[in-house]
Motif scaffolding. Sequence first.
Motif, PDB file in Angstrom:
ATOM      1  N   PHE A  36       0.852  -1.185   0.000  1.00 54.17           N
ATOM      2  CA  PHE A  36       0.000   0.000   0.000  1.00 54.17           C
ATOM      3  C   PHE A  36       0.885   1.230   0.000  1.00 54.17           C
ATOM      4  N   ARG A  37       0.259   2.335  -0.375  1.00 56.74           N
ATOM      5  CA  ARG A  37       1.008   3.581  -0.472  1.00 56.74           C
ATOM      6  C   ARG A  37       0.832   4.385   0.809  1.00 56.74           C
ATOM      7  N   VAL A  38       1.942   4.827   1.325  1.00 59.80           N
ATOM      8  CA  VAL A  38       1.891   5.664   2.519  1.00 59.80           C
ATOM      9  C   VAL A  38       1.540   7.082   2.088  1.00 59.80           C
ATOM     10  N   PRO A  39       0.518   7.672   2.686  1.00 57.06           N
ATOM     11  CA  PRO A  39       0.119   9.026   2.282  1.00 57.06           C
ATOM     12  C   PRO A  39       1.222  10.036   2.555  1.00 57.06           C
ATOM     13  N   ALA A  40       1.308  10.994   1.653  1.00 56.86           N
ATOM     14  CA  ALA A  40       2.309  12.046   1.817  1.00 56.86           C
ATOM     15  C   ALA A  40       1.881  12.968   2.946  1.00 56.86           C
ATOM     16  N   PRO A  41       2.836  13.600   3.574  1.00 57.10           N
ATOM     17  CA  PRO A  41       2.487  14.497   4.674  1.00 57.10           C
ATOM     18  C   PRO A  41       1.755  15.721   4.179  1.00 57.10           C
ATOM     19  N   ARG A  42       0.882  16.203   5.031  1.00 60.92           N
ATOM     20  CA  ARG A  42       0.163  17.422   4.690  1.00 60.92           C
ATOM     21  C   ARG A  42       1.068  18.623   4.897  1.00 60.92           C
ATOM     22  N   LYS A  43       0.666  19.702   4.217  1.00 59.10           N
ATOM     23  CA  LYS A  43       1.443  20.927   4.404  1.00 59.10           C
ATOM     24  C   LYS A  43       1.217  21.488   5.799  1.00 59.10           C
ATOM     25  N   ALA A  44       2.216  22.082   6.305  1.00 58.71           N
ATOM     26  CA  ALA A  44       2.107  22.652   7.638  1.00 58.71           C
ATOM     27  C   ALA A  44       1.110  23.797   7.609  1.00 58.71           C
ATOM     28  N   PRO A  45       0.321  23.924   8.643  1.00 62.30           N
ATOM     29  CA  PRO A  45      -0.661  25.013   8.692  1.00 62.30           C
ATOM     30  C   PRO A  45       0.046  26.365   8.766  1.00 62.30           C
ATOM     31  N   PRO A  46      -0.605  27.398   8.235  1.00 59.89           N
ATOM     32  CA  PRO A  46       0.008  28.731   8.295  1.00 59.89           C
ATOM     33  C   PRO A  46       0.142  29.193   9.737  1.00 59.89           C
ATOM     34  N   PRO A  47       1.094  30.082   9.966  1.00 64.16           N
ATOM     35  CA  PRO A  47       1.339  30.545  11.346  1.00 64.16           C
ATOM     36  C   PRO A  47       0.112  31.186  11.973  1.00 64.16           C
ATOM     37  N   SER A  48      -0.774  31.733  11.125  1.00 61.94           N
ATOM     38  CA  SER A  48      -1.948  32.408  11.674  1.00 61.94           C
ATOM     39  C   SER A  48      -2.928  31.417  12.284  1.00 61.94           C
ATOM     40  N   ALA A  49      -2.710  30.132  11.981  1.00 65.08           N
ATOM     41  CA  ALA A  49      -3.627  29.124  12.492  1.00 65.08           C
ATOM     42  C   ALA A  49      -3.297  28.740  13.929  1.00 65.08           C
ATOM     43  N   THR A  50      -2.224  29.286  14.438  1.00 66.14           N
ATOM     44  CA  THR A  50      -1.867  28.940  15.807  1.00 66.14           C
ATOM     45  C   THR A  50      -2.922  29.474  16.773  1.00 66.14           C
ATOM     46  N   VAL A  51      -3.083  28.769  17.818  1.00 64.85           N
ATOM     47  CA  VAL A  51      -4.123  29.132  18.772  1.00 64.85           C
ATOM     48  C   VAL A  51      -3.698  30.396  19.523  1.00 64.85           C
ATOM     49  N   ARG A  52      -4.583  31.366  19.437  1.00 68.73           N
ATOM     50  CA  ARG A  52      -4.300  32.599  20.175  1.00 68.73           C
ATOM     51  C   ARG A  52      -4.675  32.430  21.637  1.00 68.73           C
ATOM     52  N   GLN A  53      -4.036  33.226  22.427  1.00 69.62           N
ATOM     53  CA  GLN A  53      -4.380  33.182  23.841  1.00 69.62           C
ATOM     54  C   GLN A  53      -5.682  33.951  24.050  1.00 69.62           C
ATOM     55  N   ALA A  54      -6.650  33.273  24.568  1.00 66.74           N
ATOM     56  CA  ALA A  54      -7.946  33.898  24.751  1.00 66.74           C
ATOM     57  C   ALA A  54      -7.861  35.011  25.781  1.00 66.74           C
ATOM     58  N   PRO A  55      -8.515  36.146  25.478  1.00 71.89           N
ATOM     59  CA  PRO A  55      -8.496  37.243  26.457  1.00 71.89           C
ATOM     60  C   PRO A  55      -9.261  36.856  27.732  1.00 71.89           C
ATOM     61  N   SER A  56      -8.773  37.320  28.799  1.00 70.12           N
ATOM     62  CA  SER A  56      -9.420  36.976  30.063  1.00 70.12           C
ATOM     63  C   SER A  56     -10.788  37.624  30.127  1.00 70.12           C
ATOM     64  N   THR A  57     -11.732  36.906  30.552  1.00 71.33           N
ATOM     65  CA  THR A  57     -13.099  37.424  30.624  1.00 71.33           C
ATOM     66  C   THR A  57     -13.250  38.293  31.864  1.00 71.33           C
ATOM     67  N   ASN A  58     -13.926  39.401  31.639  1.00 67.83           N
ATOM     68  CA  ASN A  58     -14.173  40.309  32.772  1.00 67.83           C
ATOM     69  C   ASN A  58     -15.647  40.257  33.142  1.00 67.83           C
ATOM     70  N   LEU A  59     -15.955  39.252  33.870  1.00 63.24           N
ATOM     71  CA  LEU A  59     -17.352  39.108  34.283  1.00 63.24           C
ATOM     72  C   LEU A  59     -17.551  39.805  35.629  1.00 63.24           C
ATOM     73  N   LYS A  60     -18.469  40.752  35.612  1.00 59.30           N
ATOM     74  CA  LYS A  60     -18.767  41.432  36.866  1.00 59.30           C
ATOM     75  C   LYS A  60     -19.828  40.649  37.632  1.00 59.30           C
TER      76      LYS A  60
END
Length: 63
Positions: A36-60
């Motif tokens: 069987f054929r081993v699938p080729a690796p996918r392209k690396a995701p763009p840097p913008s796809a990195t998970v951003r740090q969620a802003p802290s919620t200010n719940l009063k």
Amino acid sequence: MAVHVICPSLRCRKILTMDDNVRGTLVTCRYCSMQFRVPAPRKAPPPSATVRQAPSTNLKVAG
Ligand SMILES: [Zn+2]
């Protein structure tokens, strides 16, 4: 770097550990001798796809 591929044979389904350079090539399962054929690796995701740090919620608190 090793890659882990699962044998596509429904009667085998063994996890094969192979070298990284087998991607995109035909390999033979050592357990059932299926080729069987081993699938080729996918392209690396763009840097913008990195998970951003969620802003802290200010719940009063009411009251
Ligand atoms: Zn197999």
